[in-house]
Enzyme design. Sequence first.
Site, PDB file in Angstrom:
ATOM      1  N   GLU A  12      -7.925   5.797  -9.143  1.00 59.57           N
ATOM      2  CA  GLU A  12      -8.554   4.845 -10.060  1.00 59.57           C
ATOM      3  C   GLU A  12     -10.005   4.512  -9.682  1.00 59.57           C
ATOM      4  O   GLU A  12     -10.512   3.465 -10.068  1.00 59.57           O
ATOM      5  CB  GLU A  12      -7.739   3.560 -10.121  1.00 59.57           C
ATOM      6  CG  GLU A  12      -6.353   3.766 -10.713  1.00 59.57           C
ATOM      7  CD  GLU A  12      -5.697   2.447 -11.071  1.00 59.57           C
ATOM      8  OE1 GLU A  12      -5.605   2.151 -12.263  1.00 59.57           O
ATOM      9  OE2 GLU A  12      -5.288   1.729 -10.142  1.00 59.57           O
TER      10      GLU A  12
ATOM     11  N   HIS B 198      -0.504  -4.154 -15.537  1.00 60.15           N
ATOM     12  CA  HIS B 198      -1.052  -3.428 -14.393  1.00 60.15           C
ATOM     13  C   HIS B 198      -1.680  -4.367 -13.345  1.00 60.15           C
ATOM     14  O   HIS B 198      -1.199  -4.433 -12.225  1.00 60.15           O
ATOM     15  CB  HIS B 198      -2.069  -2.415 -14.922  1.00 60.15           C
ATOM     16  CG  HIS B 198      -2.714  -1.568 -13.876  1.00 60.15           C
ATOM     17  ND1 HIS B 198      -3.468  -0.460 -14.179  1.00 60.15           N
ATOM     18  CD2 HIS B 198      -2.761  -1.671 -12.525  1.00 60.15           C
ATOM     19  CE1 HIS B 198      -3.919   0.091 -13.072  1.00 60.15           C
ATOM     20  NE2 HIS B 198      -3.509  -0.624 -12.057  1.00 60.15           N
TER      21      HIS B 198
HETATM   22 MN    MN Z   1      -4.128  -0.083 -10.098  1.00 59.27          MN
END
Ligand code: MN
Length: 243
Positions: A81, A171
């Site tokens: 990410e 998330h």
């Molecule tokens: Mn994450």
Amino acid sequence: MTAAGGADPGLIDDLVAANRILYQEGVVDGFGHVSVRHNRDPGRFLLARSMAPGLVTAADILVFDRDGNAVDAGAPAAYLERFIHSEIYKARPDVQAVVHSHSPSVIPFGATAVALRPIYHMSGFLAGGAPVFEIRETAGEASDMLIRSPALGAALAKRLGAASVALMRGHGDVVVAESLKLAVFRAIYTEINARLEAEALRLGEGRVSFLTEAEAVAAAATNGAQVGRAWDLWKQKAMGGKP
Ligand code: MN
């Protein structure tokens, strides 16, 4: 010389401390990450290799370019990410540091219609609210929820807009600031604010008095000048050693 050679050693030390502090204070666990813009090249940023933040040392800090690629071709695996960081630095020249976490108390506010709002003076930086990023609008109905591409990072950065905090539905959240210490401060108080707000909503049966916009802005300005005091305490707790 660490892998992040060329960067200010003091900045690398602060980034290591930021990782440890965010773990110590319950914002990150085995997952989550924190970055800082490179002191000598604003088109680059510093971020640990893919690992638990609580274990990061100076040797684990890598340099990334504006597209989220590790500058050193032989660099170890990077966070999937990392595009959260690269795309926010691209979109927000004012931002010097980015925290991404799965800060647990914040999750309900990204998954319901209840807005995260400043419930006390320590979270005045939430003035104006925290936008919620809905990944389905970009990645469809079957993504793994991760910001694993520059396009997803750009969509998240767009939703963040000029805010300090954006919630990521199902998330976690992303917190930004004009300094690394302030980003850590905001990430910690975002978690605490979410916990307190949920408690107040229960206690007050849904009726809660939040800070006004003006109160929040004024409180944030005052607290912004006091960040070093909290940082010194958190750093000692997380790193050991003398105050
Ligand atoms: Mn994450």
